[in-house]
Design an enzyme around this catalytic site. Structure first.
Site, PDB file in Angstrom:
ATOM      1  N   ASP A   1      -5.031  18.060 -15.723  1.00 29.98           N
ATOM      2  CA  ASP A   1      -5.320  16.683 -16.113  1.00 29.98           C
ATOM      3  C   ASP A   1      -4.887  16.551 -17.568  1.00 29.98           C
ATOM      4  O   ASP A   1      -5.537  17.088 -18.475  1.00 29.98           O
ATOM      5  CB  ASP A   1      -6.814  16.397 -15.946  1.00 29.98           C
ATOM      6  CG  ASP A   1      -7.177  14.953 -16.273  1.00 29.98           C
ATOM      7  OD1 ASP A   1      -6.406  14.296 -17.011  1.00 29.98           O
ATOM      8  OD2 ASP A   1      -8.243  14.489 -15.835  1.00 29.98           O
TER       9      ASP A   1
ATOM     10  N   LYS B   1      -5.923   5.119 -20.016  1.00 36.10           N
ATOM     11  CA  LYS B   1      -6.273   5.513 -21.372  1.00 36.10           C
ATOM     12  C   LYS B   1      -5.078   5.378 -22.323  1.00 36.10           C
ATOM     13  O   LYS B   1      -4.549   4.301 -22.530  1.00 36.10           O
ATOM     14  CB  LYS B   1      -6.826   6.936 -21.348  1.00 36.10           C
ATOM     15  CG  LYS B   1      -7.945   7.166 -20.335  1.00 36.10           C
ATOM     16  CD  LYS B   1      -9.139   6.259 -20.557  1.00 36.10           C
ATOM     17  CE  LYS B   1     -10.364   6.687 -19.765  1.00 36.10           C
ATOM     18  NZ  LYS B   1     -10.202   6.717 -18.320  1.00 36.10           N
TER      19      LYS B   1
ATOM     20  N   TYR C   1     -13.717  15.928 -16.941  1.00 34.92           N
ATOM     21  CA  TYR C   1     -14.272  14.572 -16.986  1.00 34.92           C
ATOM     22  C   TYR C   1     -15.472  14.487 -16.043  1.00 34.92           C
ATOM     23  O   TYR C   1     -15.488  15.096 -14.970  1.00 34.92           O
ATOM     24  CB  TYR C   1     -13.177  13.582 -16.596  1.00 34.92           C
ATOM     25  CG  TYR C   1     -13.625  12.162 -16.449  1.00 34.92           C
ATOM     26  CD1 TYR C   1     -14.157  11.466 -17.528  1.00 34.92           C
ATOM     27  CD2 TYR C   1     -13.518  11.507 -15.225  1.00 34.92           C
ATOM     28  CE1 TYR C   1     -14.577  10.149 -17.392  1.00 34.92           C
ATOM     29  CE2 TYR C   1     -13.924  10.196 -15.078  1.00 34.92           C
ATOM     30  CZ  TYR C   1     -14.456   9.522 -16.163  1.00 34.92           C
ATOM     31  OH  TYR C   1     -14.868   8.225 -16.013  1.00 34.92           O
TER      32      TYR C   1
ATOM     33  N   ARG D   1       0.825  -1.207   0.000  1.00 37.49           N
ATOM     34  CA  ARG D   1       0.000   0.000   0.000  1.00 37.49           C
ATOM     35  C   ARG D   1       0.860   1.258   0.000  1.00 37.49           C
ATOM     36  O   ARG D   1       0.442   2.325  -0.466  1.00 37.49           O
ATOM     37  CB  ARG D   1      -0.945  -0.017   1.216  1.00 37.49           C
ATOM     38  CG  ARG D   1      -1.835   1.210   1.299  1.00 37.49           C
ATOM     39  CD  ARG D   1      -3.022   0.992   2.244  1.00 37.49           C
ATOM     40  NE  ARG D   1      -2.622   0.463   3.523  1.00 37.49           N
ATOM     41  CZ  ARG D   1      -2.131   1.189   4.535  1.00 37.49           C
ATOM     42  NH1 ARG D   1      -1.957   2.495   4.392  1.00 37.49           N
ATOM     43  NH2 ARG D   1      -1.814   0.626   5.675  1.00 37.49           N
TER      44      ARG D   1
END
Length: 410
Positions: free
Chosen positions: A198, A223, A126, A73
């Site tokens: 972004d 993406k 988005y 983690r």
């Protein structure tokens, strides 16, 4: 307590027992094979935990005196290898890979903002970023506003005394409008706000925000960077280490951990990124021109076309790197949209982008479905509006398939 093998007697110590009498076990006792050579492909390391030699050695790692891993983690090798490669593309160091693109957005907003702060976002972010801004951040006492990033005056008018951050996409989703980036950068500097970009749509192949004054850059690695629709990952990097550490701490605390396997797959996808991007970009320019000549098509949006409302700005910021995304609108609304997708089934109709193959998305029924019809209309998203993530197929094949859709939509 003495360890006794089967058949041992009381009073025998381990040193008094022949080693061949100790039971064999398959559990955690076989060291990793050593080799004078090294693997050419990056090894996949799925281990969640890492053993240390001693408490002092573990302290040295946590105190920063020794490098290494403790618990996945908090970081693992496959995430670091991938981060370093994206760092090279973006011209930065210290990037962090997270479990998704929205994990990256969330880590930035929640890691750097607090109660009483204000964040100004572009109004065509988005869809899930818009939801986070509109519904979630206010619950934690963070004020939010949205403004048109193509209008510098509108952005400036939305600034408040407590504005701590401005969040934009250079090329918006899904209408492909191009932000007035230089004006926004100057605005952020004037008011002392962090400029967060972004860069998912544009990618560092088209634009490197750090070279233009950005403070934080993030990606949905899912993406174009990974490029094969088989991973879910995000990435974030900050110019200032203090900001980076705040983002990292929030991400670790909230468990926004990336999968080692996804990182391994994304690294492999990244090797062909530039080749894929260049081919898809070339296809997109040709497909946009082709669609513009179809009777069923009302309008085409592609920053490389002279009829795009932000073409001049796009050329100044991006040079000739106009990307692989094309949007278009059909005359016939939802009926035409249904007919179009059914007529070209070999073009994947899916709410995603960045695959090696071409995908078709309908924002009104996917990414922007949570908005009201009026809200979508204000952004220029109708029931006949599509976004195309153009892939690397032969362009003549794409023209043929899209022609079938256009004929059916009449």
């Amino acid at each position: 307590m003495h360890l006794l093998p089967k058949g041992g007697t009381i009073g025998q110590t381990l040193t008094e027992v022949h080693m061949s009498d100790i039971p064999k076990t398959l559990v955690r006792r076989t060291p990793w094979p050593q080799s004078a050579s090294r693997p050419v492909g990056t090894p996949l390391q799925p281990s969640v935990v890492y053993a240390s030699d001693s408490p002092d050695a573990l302290d040295a790692q946590y105190d920063g005196h020794a490098s290494g891993y403790t618990y996945a983690r908090e970081g693992h090798p496959n995430a670091d290898v991938l981060a370093q490669k994206i760092d090279m593309l973006e011209g930065v160091s210290g990037g962090i890979v997270l479990g998704s693109g929205m994990a990256a957005v969330s880590a930035v907003l929640m890691g750097l903002l607090g109660t009483g702060d204000h964040v100004l976002g572009a109004d065509q972010l988005y869809g899930r970023s818009l939801r986070l801004m509109a519904e979630d951040l206010p619950r934690f006492g963070v004020e939010t506003s949205l403004a048109d990033p193509t209008d510098a005056a509108a952005m400036r008018a939305a600034i408040q005394p407590n504005t701590r951050m401005i969040l934009v996409e250079l090329v918006s989703n899904p209408t492909l409008r191009v932000a007035d980036f230089e004006a926004i950068r100057a605005l952020a500097a004037d008011v002392g706000a962090l400029l967060v970009v972004d860069n998912t749509f544009t990618t560092p192949r088209g634009f490197r925000p750090f070279d233009h004054g950005a403070d934080v850059v993030l990606h949905s690695v899912t993406k174009l960077l990974a490029g094969h629709s088989d991973v879910t990952l995000g990435y974030v990097a900050a110019r200032d280490k203090t900001l980076r550490d705040k983002i990292y701490t929030l991400a670790v605390t909230m468990g926004l951990t990336p999968s080692p396997f996804d990182c391994w797959l994304a690294e492999r996808g990244l090797y062909s990124f530039e080749l894929r991007y260049d081919r898809a970009e070339e296809n997109a320019a040709q497909l946009a021109d082709f669609l513009a000549g179809q009777e069923a098509v009302k309008r085409v949006l592609y920053p490389g076309r002279a009829d795009h409302p932000d073409h001049t700005r796009a050329a100044a910021l991006l040079g000739a790197r106009f990307g692989n995304m094309v949007s278009f609108e059909l005359h016939g609304g939802r009926t035409a949209a249904n007919a179009f997708t059914q007529a070209c089934p070999d073009v994947a109709f899916a709410p995603t982008l960045g695959d090696i193959g071409t995908t078709l998305s309908h924002p009104a029924s996917s990414s922007h479905r949570a908005l009201t019809a009026e809200g979508r209309a204000a952004l220029g998203i109708s029931e006949g509006f599509f976004r195309v993530s153009v892939g690397v197929e032969p362009i003549e094949l794409l023209k043929q398939e899209f022609a079938k859709g256009c004929i059916a939509a009449l």
